[in-house]
Design a protein around this motif. Structure first.
Motif, PDB file in Angstrom:
ATOM      1  N   ALA A  79      53.069  55.846  46.355  1.00  0.00           N
ATOM      2  CA  ALA A  79      52.573  54.661  45.643  1.00  0.00           C
ATOM      3  C   ALA A  79      53.624  54.270  44.610  1.00  0.00           C
ATOM      4  CB  ALA A  79      51.235  54.938  44.976  1.00  0.00           C
ATOM      5  N   PHE A  80      54.522  53.375  44.979  1.00  0.00           N
ATOM      6  CA  PHE A  80      55.625  52.928  44.124  1.00  0.00           C
ATOM      7  C   PHE A  80      55.473  51.438  43.841  1.00  0.00           C
ATOM      8  CE2 PHE A  80      57.296  56.838  45.691  1.00  0.00           C
ATOM      9  CZ  PHE A  80      58.343  57.226  44.873  1.00  0.00           C
ATOM     10  N   MET A  81      56.063  51.015  42.748  1.00  0.00           N
ATOM     11  CA  MET A  81      56.119  49.582  42.494  1.00  0.00           C
ATOM     12  C   MET A  81      57.058  48.941  43.506  1.00  0.00           C
ATOM     13  SD  MET A  81      58.430  49.436  39.019  1.00  0.00           S
ATOM     14  CE  MET A  81      58.323  47.657  38.902  1.00  0.00           C
ATOM     15  N   TRP A  82      56.869  47.608  43.711  1.00  0.00           N
ATOM     16  CA  TRP A  82      57.701  46.879  44.656  1.00  0.00           C
ATOM     17  C   TRP A  82      59.095  46.625  44.094  1.00  0.00           C
ATOM     18  CZ3 TRP A  82      56.650  45.737  49.581  1.00  0.00           C
ATOM     19  CH2 TRP A  82      55.322  45.764  50.006  1.00  0.00           C
ATOM     20  N   ALA A  83      60.072  46.557  44.975  1.00  0.00           N
ATOM     21  CA  ALA A  83      61.364  45.995  44.595  1.00  0.00           C
ATOM     22  C   ALA A  83      61.126  44.556  44.131  1.00  0.00           C
ATOM     23  CB  ALA A  83      62.328  46.015  45.776  1.00  0.00           C
ATOM     24  N   ARG A  84      61.709  44.206  43.024  1.00  0.00           N
ATOM     25  CA  ARG A  84      61.425  42.906  42.419  1.00  0.00           C
ATOM     26  C   ARG A  84      61.699  41.755  43.380  1.00  0.00           C
ATOM     27  NH1 ARG A  84      63.666  42.054  36.511  1.00  0.00           N
ATOM     28  NH2 ARG A  84      62.071  43.654  36.231  1.00  0.00           N
ATOM     29  N   GLN A  85      62.730  41.894  44.205  1.00  0.00           N
ATOM     30  CA  GLN A  85      63.098  40.808  45.119  1.00  0.00           C
ATOM     31  C   GLN A  85      62.134  40.688  46.295  1.00  0.00           C
ATOM     32  OE1 GLN A  85      64.884  43.459  44.257  1.00  0.00           O
ATOM     33  NE2 GLN A  85      66.941  42.895  43.562  1.00  0.00           N
ATOM     34  N   GLN A  86      61.282  41.689  46.519  1.00  0.00           N
ATOM     35  CA  GLN A  86      60.452  41.701  47.718  1.00  0.00           C
ATOM     36  C   GLN A  86      58.962  41.863  47.426  1.00  0.00           C
ATOM     37  OE1 GLN A  86      61.883  44.365  50.782  1.00  0.00           O
ATOM     38  NE2 GLN A  86      64.028  44.007  50.264  1.00  0.00           N
ATOM     39  N   ARG A  87      58.597  41.822  46.183  1.00  0.00           N
ATOM     40  CA  ARG A  87      57.208  42.119  45.864  1.00  0.00           C
ATOM     41  C   ARG A  87      56.264  41.001  46.300  1.00  0.00           C
ATOM     42  NH1 ARG A  87      57.766  41.686  39.272  1.00  0.00           N
ATOM     43  NH2 ARG A  87      58.265  39.468  39.150  1.00  0.00           N
ATOM     44  N   GLY A  88      55.037  41.398  46.571  1.00  0.00           N
ATOM     45  CA  GLY A  88      53.964  40.479  46.898  1.00  0.00           C
ATOM     46  C   GLY A  88      52.687  40.986  46.237  1.00  0.00           C
ATOM     47  N   ARG A  89      51.543  40.584  46.760  1.00  0.00           N
ATOM     48  CA  ARG A  89      50.219  41.034  46.304  1.00  0.00           C
ATOM     49  C   ARG A  89      50.120  41.179  44.793  1.00  0.00           C
ATOM     50  NH1 ARG A  89      48.460  46.325  49.187  1.00  0.00           N
ATOM     51  NH2 ARG A  89      47.031  46.429  47.462  1.00  0.00           N
ATOM     52  N   MET A  90      50.588  40.168  44.067  1.00  0.00           N
ATOM     53  CA  MET A  90      50.529  40.214  42.609  1.00  0.00           C
ATOM     54  C   MET A  90      49.321  39.445  42.052  1.00  0.00           C
ATOM     55  SD  MET A  90      53.112  42.066  41.878  1.00  0.00           S
ATOM     56  CE  MET A  90      53.235  41.833  40.107  1.00  0.00           C
ATOM     57  N   ALA A  91      48.586  38.733  42.904  1.00  0.00           N
ATOM     58  CA  ALA A  91      47.525  37.857  42.433  1.00  0.00           C
ATOM     59  C   ALA A  91      46.206  38.608  42.257  1.00  0.00           C
ATOM     60  CB  ALA A  91      47.338  36.698  43.400  1.00  0.00           C
ATOM     61  N   ALA A  92      45.372  38.110  41.363  1.00  0.00           N
ATOM     62  CA  ALA A  92      43.987  38.538  41.273  1.00  0.00           C
ATOM     63  C   ALA A  92      43.147  37.645  42.172  1.00  0.00           C
ATOM     64  CB  ALA A  92      43.503  38.436  39.826  1.00  0.00           C
ATOM     65  N   ILE A  93      41.925  38.072  42.466  1.00  0.00           N
ATOM     66  CA  ILE A  93      41.051  37.272  43.324  1.00  0.00           C
ATOM     67  C   ILE A  93      40.900  35.859  42.779  1.00  0.00           C
ATOM     68  CG2 ILE A  93      38.690  37.021  44.173  1.00  0.00           C
ATOM     69  CD1 ILE A  93      38.552  40.086  44.295  1.00  0.00           C
ATOM     70  N   ALA A  94      40.728  35.743  41.466  1.00  0.00           N
ATOM     71  CA  ALA A  94      40.520  34.430  40.850  1.00  0.00           C
ATOM     72  C   ALA A  94      41.744  33.530  40.943  1.00  0.00           C
ATOM     73  CB  ALA A  94      40.121  34.601  39.385  1.00  0.00           C
ATOM     74  N   ASP A  95      42.911  34.114  41.213  1.00  0.00           N
ATOM     75  CA  ASP A  95      44.111  33.294  41.384  1.00  0.00           C
ATOM     76  C   ASP A  95      44.156  32.626  42.757  1.00  0.00           C
ATOM     77  OD1 ASP A  95      45.118  33.978  38.860  1.00  0.00           O
ATOM     78  OD2 ASP A  95      46.047  35.799  39.645  1.00  0.00           O
ATOM     79  N   VAL A  96      43.394  33.170  43.707  1.00  0.00           N
ATOM     80  CA  VAL A  96      43.427  32.663  45.080  1.00  0.00           C
ATOM     81  C   VAL A  96      42.122  31.955  45.442  1.00  0.00           C
ATOM     82  CG1 VAL A  96      43.845  33.289  47.490  1.00  0.00           C
ATOM     83  CG2 VAL A  96      44.932  34.614  45.663  1.00  0.00           C
ATOM     84  N   TYR A  97      41.010  32.512  45.011  1.00  0.00           N
ATOM     85  CA  TYR A  97      39.686  31.979  45.344  1.00  0.00           C
ATOM     86  C   TYR A  97      39.183  31.110  44.202  1.00  0.00           C
ATOM     87  CZ  TYR A  97      34.602  31.982  46.024  1.00  0.00           C
ATOM     88  OH  TYR A  97      33.287  31.619  46.164  1.00  0.00           O
ATOM     89  N   HIS A  98      38.926  29.837  44.512  1.00  0.00           N
ATOM     90  CA  HIS A  98      38.458  28.890  43.501  1.00  0.00           C
ATOM     91  C   HIS A  98      37.129  28.265  43.910  1.00  0.00           C
ATOM     92  CE1 HIS A  98      42.389  29.356  41.678  1.00  0.00           C
ATOM     93  NE2 HIS A  98      42.957  29.028  42.824  1.00  0.00           N
ATOM     94  N   ARG A  99      36.312  29.063  44.566  1.00  0.00           N
ATOM     95  CA  ARG A  99      34.965  28.649  45.006  1.00  0.00           C
ATOM     96  C   ARG A  99      35.002  27.512  46.026  1.00  0.00           C
ATOM     97  NH1 ARG A  99      31.202  31.306  42.125  1.00  0.00           N
ATOM     98  NH2 ARG A  99      31.839  32.232  40.144  1.00  0.00           N
ATOM     99  N   GLU A 100      36.069  27.442  46.796  1.00  0.00           N
ATOM    100  CA  GLU A 100      36.126  26.476  47.877  1.00  0.00           C
ATOM    101  C   GLU A 100      35.089  26.840  48.954  1.00  0.00           C
ATOM    102  OE1 GLU A 100      40.457  27.389  46.601  1.00  0.00           O
ATOM    103  OE2 GLU A 100      38.651  28.532  47.108  1.00  0.00           O
ATOM    104  N   GLN A 101      34.675  25.856  49.717  1.00  0.00           N
ATOM    105  CA  GLN A 101      33.781  26.093  50.835  1.00  0.00           C
ATOM    106  C   GLN A 101      34.616  26.387  52.067  1.00  0.00           C
ATOM    107  OE1 GLN A 101      30.293  26.205  50.884  1.00  0.00           O
ATOM    108  NE2 GLN A 101      30.717  27.074  52.920  1.00  0.00           N
ATOM    109  N   GLY A 102      34.527  27.613  52.577  1.00  0.00           N
ATOM    110  CA  GLY A 102      35.307  27.999  53.733  1.00  0.00           C
ATOM    111  C   GLY A 102      34.512  27.910  55.018  1.00  0.00           C
ATOM    112  N   ASP A 103      35.155  28.245  56.116  1.00  0.00           N
ATOM    113  CA  ASP A 103      34.501  28.304  57.419  1.00  0.00           C
ATOM    114  C   ASP A 103      33.758  29.629  57.537  1.00  0.00           C
ATOM    115  OD1 ASP A 103      35.635  25.854  58.094  1.00  0.00           O
ATOM    116  OD2 ASP A 103      37.448  26.811  58.896  1.00  0.00           O
TER     117      ASP A 103
END
Length: 223
Positions: A79-103
């Motif tokens: 369990a290591f931190m990401w290389a800065r140039q390649q990191r992802g998965r930095m968001a919280a749920i609230a950063d992605v989900y804004h109560r949109e109506q999905g399928d």
């Protein structure tokens, strides 16, 4: 000579002036080796680094280098931190989900089965790049419930599976340009059809032109 790849410097490019190295040791998670690290490893040398995708970044890659190409397998549970140039998965749920109506839809795939199966997560990670899961239990208010979130690294797509204890079918919802649950469900079916292979059966081949993961044999590419 040992070269340590550190996450806080421009070390995904290595240290060409001091190359070649007999050993390259990564101290951050990479999602791709890239040409420089391979080129700077001596013939007969070895690269050991945390390696993965957003869905499952918890593997060591042990890669032996010969004639400018690398061949190796996955092991461990780092369990290591990401290389800065390649990191992802930095968001919280609230950063992605804004109560949109999905399928909406349903699935018979139990999200707890996915969350507890590292081999399945590894396989899914090769089929569903740039997205990561988060299982959120219902807590004291709903102890037998949970929401299994899928969040895209680009923060444009999300999916959710609503787990309810005792049921064998669960409600799904997904939103954005990617249908993340459809991608995961397809990967789960392929994983089952392949005999649910353990992570140790997977390997990686790296050449100056290409880099790919395979199952049992380099001819059997995955993802």
């Amino acid at each position: 000579m040992v070269r340590i790849v550190h996450p806080d410097r421009s070390t995904c490019l290595g240290r060409p002036r001091r190359a070649p190295f007999d050993k390259v040791i990564g101290t951050c998670t990479l999602r791709t080796l890239g040409r420089p690290l391979l080129a700077q490893t001596a013939d007969g040398g070895r690269i050991v680094t945390p390696y993965g995708e957003s869905f499952h970044p918890y593997s060591f890659l042990v890669l032996d280098v010969a004639d400018g190409e690398g061949l190796g397998h996955f092991t461990g549970n780092p369990a290591f931190m990401w290389a800065r140039q390649q990191r992802g998965r930095m968001a919280a749920i609230a950063d992605v989900y804004h109560r949109e109506q999905g399928d909406t839809g349903t699935t018979r795939i139990n999200p707890y089965d996915l969350a507890r199966d590292a081999d399945a997560e590894f396989y899914i990670s090769r089929k569903v790049p740039g997205a990561w899961p988060q299982l959120v239990p219902g807590g004291e208010a709903a102890p037998g419930e949970a929401t299994y979130w899928l969040l895209a690294d680009d923060e444009k797509s999300w999916a959710a599976v609503e787990y309810v204890e005792g049921r064998d079918e669960f409600e799904t919802e997904q939103y954005g340009p990617r249908r993340l649950w459809d991608e995961v469900a397809s990967a789960v079916r392929e994983f089952d059809q392949s005999g649910r292979p353990a992570r140790e059966r997977f390997g990686l081949t790296a050449t100056p032109e290409d880099e790919f993961v395979w199952l049992d044999d380099p001819a059997n590419r995955v993802g």
